[in-house]
Design a protein around this motif. Structure first.
Motif, PDB file in Angstrom:
ATOM      1  N   LEU A  38      37.571 -43.332 -10.975  1.00 52.68           N
ATOM      2  CA  LEU A  38      38.425 -44.520 -10.871  1.00 52.68           C
ATOM      3  C   LEU A  38      37.889 -45.644 -11.753  1.00 52.68           C
ATOM      4  O   LEU A  38      38.664 -46.381 -12.382  1.00 52.68           O
ATOM      5  N   ALA A  39      36.572 -45.785 -11.811  1.00 61.93           N
ATOM      6  CA  ALA A  39      35.986 -46.801 -12.676  1.00 61.93           C
ATOM      7  C   ALA A  39      36.324 -46.521 -14.139  1.00 61.93           C
ATOM      8  O   ALA A  39      36.602 -47.456 -14.909  1.00 61.93           O
ATOM      9  N   GLY A  52      39.431 -47.904 -15.199  1.00 62.30           N
ATOM     10  CA  GLY A  52      39.479 -49.353 -15.319  1.00 62.30           C
ATOM     11  C   GLY A  52      39.517 -50.122 -14.020  1.00 62.30           C
ATOM     12  O   GLY A  52      39.716 -51.344 -14.039  1.00 62.30           O
ATOM     13  N   LEU A  53      39.300 -49.461 -12.886  1.00 63.87           N
ATOM     14  CA  LEU A  53      39.323 -50.166 -11.607  1.00 63.87           C
ATOM     15  C   LEU A  53      37.924 -50.631 -11.224  1.00 63.87           C
ATOM     16  O   LEU A  53      36.927 -49.960 -11.509  1.00 63.87           O
ATOM     17  N   ASN A  54      37.862 -51.776 -10.569  1.00 67.02           N
ATOM     18  CA  ASN A  54      36.644 -52.208  -9.895  1.00 67.02           C
ATOM     19  C   ASN A  54      36.577 -51.481  -8.556  1.00 67.02           C
ATOM     20  O   ASN A  54      37.579 -51.399  -7.842  1.00 67.02           O
ATOM     21  N   VAL A  55      35.402 -50.966  -8.220  1.00 69.11           N
ATOM     22  CA  VAL A  55      35.311 -50.032  -7.099  1.00 69.11           C
ATOM     23  C   VAL A  55      34.396 -50.558  -5.998  1.00 69.11           C
ATOM     24  O   VAL A  55      33.265 -50.984  -6.261  1.00 69.11           O
ATOM     25  N   VAL A  56      34.900 -50.497  -4.767  1.00 61.55           N
ATOM     26  CA  VAL A  56      34.089 -50.750  -3.586  1.00 61.55           C
ATOM     27  C   VAL A  56      33.608 -49.394  -3.076  1.00 61.55           C
ATOM     28  O   VAL A  56      34.404 -48.519  -2.720  1.00 61.55           O
ATOM     29  N   VAL A  57      32.290 -49.227  -3.069  1.00 60.90           N
ATOM     30  CA  VAL A  57      31.648 -47.991  -2.632  1.00 60.90           C
ATOM     31  C   VAL A  57      31.308 -48.160  -1.154  1.00 60.90           C
ATOM     32  O   VAL A  57      30.411 -48.919  -0.791  1.00 60.90           O
ATOM     33  N   ALA A  58      32.039 -47.477  -0.282  1.00 62.76           N
ATOM     34  CA  ALA A  58      31.837 -47.622   1.160  1.00 62.76           C
ATOM     35  C   ALA A  58      31.121 -46.395   1.708  1.00 62.76           C
ATOM     36  O   ALA A  58      31.498 -45.258   1.405  1.00 62.76           O
ATOM     37  N   GLN A  95      25.543 -46.159 -11.565  1.00 63.87           N
ATOM     38  CA  GLN A  95      26.215 -45.278 -12.521  1.00 63.87           C
ATOM     39  C   GLN A  95      27.481 -45.924 -13.076  1.00 63.87           C
ATOM     40  O   GLN A  95      27.761 -45.828 -14.273  1.00 63.87           O
ATOM     41  N   ILE A  96      28.242 -46.562 -12.212  1.00 63.28           N
ATOM     42  CA  ILE A  96      29.464 -47.218 -12.653  1.00 63.28           C
ATOM     43  C   ILE A  96      29.140 -48.365 -13.603  1.00 63.28           C
ATOM     44  O   ILE A  96      29.766 -48.523 -14.665  1.00 63.28           O
ATOM     45  N   GLN A  97      28.169 -49.164 -13.257  1.00 63.23           N
ATOM     46  CA  GLN A  97      27.815 -50.305 -14.097  1.00 63.23           C
ATOM     47  C   GLN A  97      27.209 -49.859 -15.422  1.00 63.23           C
ATOM     48  O   GLN A  97      27.461 -50.471 -16.467  1.00 63.23           O
ATOM     49  N   ALA A  98      26.437 -48.784 -15.409  1.00 65.24           N
ATOM     50  CA  ALA A  98      25.854 -48.268 -16.648  1.00 65.24           C
ATOM     51  C   ALA A  98      26.929 -47.794 -17.614  1.00 65.24           C
ATOM     52  O   ALA A  98      26.735 -47.811 -18.841  1.00 65.24           O
ATOM     53  N   ALA A  99      28.072 -47.361 -17.057  1.00 63.25           N
ATOM     54  CA  ALA A  99      29.183 -46.901 -17.893  1.00 63.25           C
ATOM     55  C   ALA A  99      30.124 -48.037 -18.298  1.00 63.25           C
ATOM     56  O   ALA A  99      31.141 -47.792 -18.944  1.00 63.25           O
TER      57      ALA A  99
END
Length: 252
Positions: free
Chosen positions: A23-24, A27-33, A47-51
């Motif tokens: 999803l990231a 192009g979506l901002n993701v809430v990891v619950a 991992q999401i931020q590194a990408a």
């Protein structure tokens, strides 16, 4: 249009992590619950931020339905403060547990844990978050190919996921007037850490299950995550109330 946001439950590992990453990439901002909160979800966030994307990890225990009101308020605060968003565009109900055993071995505690997490928790989380889904949002509920075929010792788990599939169809009708699409994705045999990582770590089990698929192998977590992200995309905007099996043609 403001920033697009997604919430993925159980996103600290396995299919949930792969879905959050996919999803990231869309192009979506993701809430990891996840039950472990920020510490447990930190790896997925990194991992999401590194990408090049952005994510935040929050604590959510699907068995603790009484906490969903406070969770929702905290979630909205996080969305507003971090991304300036008031709604969710994608909700992926992935978190679940599997306790397996023959009919004679299943205890009431086992039954309550599986149904309480996989079905009851999913139902009441959607109830809590529905007012905060954007019009045109997408909900994807993760099921299992075991609702179609039978495997020994999986009766309670499969039944809990069959309930999730029925719920998905009902919610598609109820939320459809708001343009919200609701679908179920049913993964087949996949090499994840689910059930203690049995399929990931046992070559013999993987070989046996691979022999029963049209494509001749078990799936990888990224393949399930990519399918969920694709189903939640604009290209799939005319699909709702469906069960999409992602199994490589298992047990046809």
């Amino acid at each position: 249009m403001g920033p697009r946001t997604a919430l993925v439950t159980g996103a600290n590992r396995g299919l949930g992590r792969s879905t959050a990453l996919a999803l990231a990439r869309h192009g979506l901002n993701v809430v990891v619950a996840c039950r472990g909160g920020a510490d447990a979800g930190a790896g997925t966030v990194r991992q999401i931020q590194a990408a090049g994307g952005d994510a935040v990890a929050v604590r959510l225990d699907l068995e603790d339905v009484a906490s969903f009101g406070a969770f929702t308020e905290d979630l909205l605060d996080e969305l507003r403060g971090r991304w300036g968003a008031d709604t969710l565009d994608v909700l992926v109900n992935n978190a679940g547990i599997g306790l397996f055993g023959a009919l004679a071995d299943v205890t009431p505690a086992d039954f309550d844990a599986v149904v309480g997490t996989n079905f009851r928790g999913t139902f009441f989380l959607v109830q809590a978050l529905a007012p905060h889904l954007a019009d045109g949002a997408r909900v994807v509920n993760v099921s299992t190919s075991l609702t179609r075929h039978v495997s020994p010792g999986t009766s309670v788990y499969a039944a809990s996921k069959a309930a999730v599939e029925a719920l998905s169809r009902s919610l598609a009708a109820e939320l459809g007037p708001r343009g919200i699409r609701v679908n179920a994705v049913a993964p087949g045999p996949s090499a994840t850490d689910f059930n203690g990582g049995a399929m990931r770590d046992d070559p013999g089990l993987r070989e046996t299950l691979a022999a029963g698929t049209a494509l001749g192998r078990v799936g990888q977590p990224a393949e399930i995550g990519d399918a969920i992200a694709a189903l939640a995309s604009e290209e799939m905007r005319w699909i709702t109330a469906e069960r999409i099996e992602v199994s490589g043609g298992a047990l046809l």
